[in-house]
Design a protein around this motif. Sequence first.
Motif, PDB file in Angstrom:
ATOM      1  N   VAL A   1      10.349  27.443  16.734  1.00 44.31           N
ATOM      2  CA  VAL A   1      11.080  26.530  15.872  1.00 44.31           C
ATOM      3  C   VAL A   1      10.913  26.988  14.427  1.00 44.31           C
ATOM      4  N   GLY A   2      12.011  26.981  13.672  1.00 50.16           N
ATOM      5  CA  GLY A   2      11.956  27.348  12.264  1.00 50.16           C
ATOM      6  C   GLY A   2      13.125  26.753  11.504  1.00 50.16           C
ATOM      7  N   PHE A   3      12.836  25.982  10.456  1.00 49.25           N
ATOM      8  CA  PHE A   3      13.867  25.352   9.628  1.00 49.25           C
ATOM      9  C   PHE A   3      13.711  25.813   8.189  1.00 49.25           C
ATOM     10  N   VAL A   4      14.859  25.965   7.493  1.00 46.12           N
ATOM     11  CA  VAL A   4      14.834  26.312   6.072  1.00 46.12           C
ATOM     12  C   VAL A   4      15.039  25.081   5.197  1.00 46.12           C
ATOM     13  N   ASP A   5      15.548  24.009   5.775  1.00 40.53           N
ATOM     14  CA  ASP A   5      15.584  22.722   5.095  1.00 40.53           C
ATOM     15  C   ASP A   5      15.573  21.647   6.179  1.00 40.53           C
ATOM     16  N   GLU A   6      15.760  20.399   5.797  1.00 43.36           N
ATOM     17  CA  GLU A   6      15.602  19.308   6.755  1.00 43.36           C
ATOM     18  C   GLU A   6      16.626  19.360   7.884  1.00 43.36           C
ATOM     19  N   ASN A   7      17.759  20.002   7.659  1.00 42.17           N
ATOM     20  CA  ASN A   7      18.833  20.008   8.647  1.00 42.17           C
ATOM     21  C   ASN A   7      19.134  21.365   9.276  1.00 42.17           C
ATOM     22  N   HIS A   8      18.853  22.440   8.552  1.00 34.81           N
ATOM     23  CA  HIS A   8      19.275  23.774   8.980  1.00 34.81           C
ATOM     24  C   HIS A   8      18.104  24.533   9.583  1.00 34.81           C
ATOM     25  N   GLY A   9      18.220  24.861  10.886  1.00 37.27           N
ATOM     26  CA  GLY A   9      17.135  25.580  11.526  1.00 37.27           C
ATOM     27  C   GLY A   9      17.541  26.221  12.831  1.00 37.27           C
ATOM     28  N   TRP A  10      16.553  26.791  13.504  1.00 36.41           N
ATOM     29  CA  TRP A  10      16.773  27.534  14.738  1.00 36.41           C
ATOM     30  C   TRP A  10      15.662  27.221  15.727  1.00 36.41           C
ATOM     31  N   MET A  11      16.009  27.311  17.010  1.00 28.90           N
ATOM     32  CA  MET A  11      15.022  27.204  18.078  1.00 28.90           C
ATOM     33  C   MET A  11      15.338  28.253  19.139  1.00 28.90           C
ATOM     34  N   GLY A  12      14.350  28.544  19.965  1.00 32.85           N
ATOM     35  CA  GLY A  12      14.544  29.462  21.076  1.00 32.85           C
ATOM     36  C   GLY A  12      13.331  29.433  21.977  1.00 32.85           C
ATOM     37  N   GLY A  13      13.438  30.090  23.128  1.00 29.34           N
ATOM     38  CA  GLY A  13      12.340  30.080  24.078  1.00 29.34           C
ATOM     39  C   GLY A  13      12.385  31.266  25.007  1.00 29.34           C
ATOM     40  N   HIS A  14      11.651  31.152  26.113  1.00 28.36           N
ATOM     41  CA  HIS A  14      11.553  32.260  27.057  1.00 28.36           C
ATOM     42  C   HIS A  14      12.915  32.656  27.631  1.00 28.36           C
TER      43      HIS A  14
ATOM     44  N   THR B   1      22.791  22.826  12.070  1.00 26.96           N
ATOM     45  CA  THR B   1      22.949  22.500  10.645  1.00 26.96           C
ATOM     46  C   THR B   1      22.941  20.988  10.437  1.00 26.96           C
ATOM     47  N   ASN B   2      22.640  20.244  11.501  1.00 27.49           N
ATOM     48  CA  ASN B   2      22.613  18.776  11.389  1.00 27.49           C
ATOM     49  C   ASN B   2      21.335  18.191  11.979  1.00 27.49           C
ATOM     50  N   GLY B   3      20.241  18.936  11.788  1.00 27.35           N
ATOM     51  CA  GLY B   3      18.938  18.409  12.175  1.00 27.35           C
ATOM     52  C   GLY B   3      18.685  18.352  13.664  1.00 27.35           C
ATOM     53  N   GLY B   4      19.445  19.098  14.456  1.00 28.13           N
ATOM     54  CA  GLY B   4      19.221  19.126  15.887  1.00 28.13           C
ATOM     55  C   GLY B   4      20.154  18.255  16.696  1.00 28.13           C
ATOM     56  N   ASP B   5      21.121  17.620  16.049  1.00 22.70           N
ATOM     57  CA  ASP B   5      22.105  16.832  16.810  1.00 22.70           C
ATOM     58  C   ASP B   5      22.939  17.728  17.716  1.00 22.70           C
ATOM     59  N   THR B   6      23.311  18.894  17.203  1.00 27.86           N
ATOM     60  CA  THR B   6      24.065  19.871  17.989  1.00 27.86           C
ATOM     61  C   THR B   6      23.505  21.261  17.716  1.00 27.86           C
ATOM     62  N   TRP B   7      23.720  22.161  18.684  1.00 25.13           N
ATOM     63  CA  TRP B   7      23.200  23.520  18.590  1.00 25.13           C
ATOM     64  C   TRP B   7      24.300  24.521  18.928  1.00 25.13           C
ATOM     65  N   ILE B   8      24.288  25.659  18.243  1.00 22.47           N
ATOM     66  CA  ILE B   8      25.235  26.740  18.485  1.00 22.47           C
ATOM     67  C   ILE B   8      24.460  27.989  18.869  1.00 22.47           C
ATOM     68  N   ASN B   9      24.847  28.623  19.964  1.00 21.49           N
ATOM     69  CA  ASN B   9      24.213  29.859  20.399  1.00 21.49           C
ATOM     70  C   ASN B   9      24.677  31.003  19.500  1.00 21.49           C
ATOM     71  N   THR B  10      23.752  31.653  18.802  1.00 21.90           N
ATOM     72  CA  THR B  10      24.109  32.768  17.921  1.00 21.90           C
ATOM     73  C   THR B  10      24.305  34.065  18.699  1.00 21.90           C
ATOM     74  N   ASN B  11      23.911  34.070  19.978  1.00 21.18           N
ATOM     75  CA  ASN B  11      23.999  35.272  20.814  1.00 21.18           C
ATOM     76  C   ASN B  11      23.179  36.429  20.252  1.00 21.18           C
ATOM     77  N   VAL B  12      22.100  36.096  19.570  1.00 23.32           N
ATOM     78  CA  VAL B  12      21.158  37.084  19.051  1.00 23.32           C
ATOM     79  C   VAL B  12      19.773  36.734  19.579  1.00 23.32           C
ATOM     80  N   GLY B  13      19.031  37.735  20.034  1.00 22.32           N
ATOM     81  CA  GLY B  13      17.645  37.527  20.399  1.00 22.32           C
ATOM     82  C   GLY B  13      17.429  37.202  21.860  1.00 22.32           C
ATOM     83  N   SER B  14      16.146  37.265  22.243  1.00 19.37           N
ATOM     84  CA  SER B  14      15.745  36.978  23.612  1.00 19.37           C
ATOM     85  C   SER B  14      14.251  36.710  23.642  1.00 19.37           C
ATOM     86  N   ASN B  15      13.823  35.765  24.503  1.00 25.09           N
ATOM     87  CA  ASN B  15      12.402  35.544  24.781  1.00 25.09           C
ATOM     88  C   ASN B  15      11.612  35.203  23.517  1.00 25.09           C
TER      89      ASN B  15
END
Length: 419
Positions: A264-277, A285-299
Amino acid sequence: MKKIYFLLLITTYASAQLTWSPLPNAAVNTNGQRFDDVFFLNENLGWAANGFYAAVYKTTDGGATWVQQLNNAILGSNNYYRNIEFIDENIGFLGTLNGRFYKTLDGGATWNLVPISPNPAAICGLDCVGTTTIYGCGAYFSPAYMIKSSDAGVTWQYTDMSAYATSLVDVLFLDINTGYAAGNNANGAVILKTTDGGSTWTTIYNGTIPGEYVWKLQTLASNPNIIFGAVSSVAPNDGKLIKSTDGGVTWITKIAPDVDIQAVGFVDENHGWMGGHSTGFYETTNGGDTWINTNVGSNLNRIFVLSNDLAYACGTTIYKMTNNLAMNQFQEQARIPLIVRVAPNPIKDKLMIEIDFKGVDHLMLGLYSNTGQLIKQLTLDEINGATTKKYTFDFPYPSGIYFINLHTNTGRQSVKIIK
């Protein structure tokens, strides 16, 4: 995670395009095995630790190039590296899941064992605060304990934390006295807080689903009362983002984009990223109400935010976030789960499991209902090397659908069984 931030006043931040890219380097061919930790002292100087291959890499140019400093052959031992932290450019610490804890005095060129009594079974979280104080915690496979040094790692104290938690995974301090520890207890995911340097602790968050963990913590540099936590769960339950805006007094829960969520990592109260295994970067961009897959990264396991337009992360490789970052892309390998055989399935009165382990590992094997409730912790086992192991358990439960959940050094996975 050492909290050195570079706060920038950017008036055009809202319109800035923040993008993540993998950093091509000599350490990318990991066969899907993750880098468990990444740590930066500043925008240029950093280290990364690969878990399964027990390798440490150093960069002095913001991740453009990496030099391998350490591996199992150098130390002459079989380790799984979980985390890495530095007080300054010379003094650093390396935690393993194998009962060994290391210290360097020369920026990672050489490492030596740190004697602690009693010896921790694993160090899952580290945080250096100030110029001489270091906290550590463990273990994800239990028991729960804290270690602390007030003299830059010369001497250590060990604290049994079993009164507060079953397992501890992450530790995060705001200063030498005020900090948080995260993991789980019999009730579920848990966060503890101390204001006296770890002498006493208070539970400030506790979930209600046994088997869940608070895996990683983050506070905002601009407002340390804003706390984010990644809650790793077990299917069919959802992973969660938890957030507090009042220093942990109250919490808001949002559904996370993965069950086995960790980073988990946020740059402000609303804008951040999450990921897992099972995922790369999901952005909100709305504090976790909705999420968009950036199609970057793994694990993914760790997101390390240095400023509101610079961050690093670790997963299948090391990733960097900046404004409109352009990097050479390469094809990442997805995490390869363990091979698990249940035979027969459907089962009758015995559950027989065969698991192929890739190397030294720990196994927490749990039985869950079809609704995600923990029925029983079947076994805890220490795996000494690449091997195939067989387990047999009585199964005095009604007919129906169940899941067995394997929690190991390299991740969690579930297998459906029928009686």
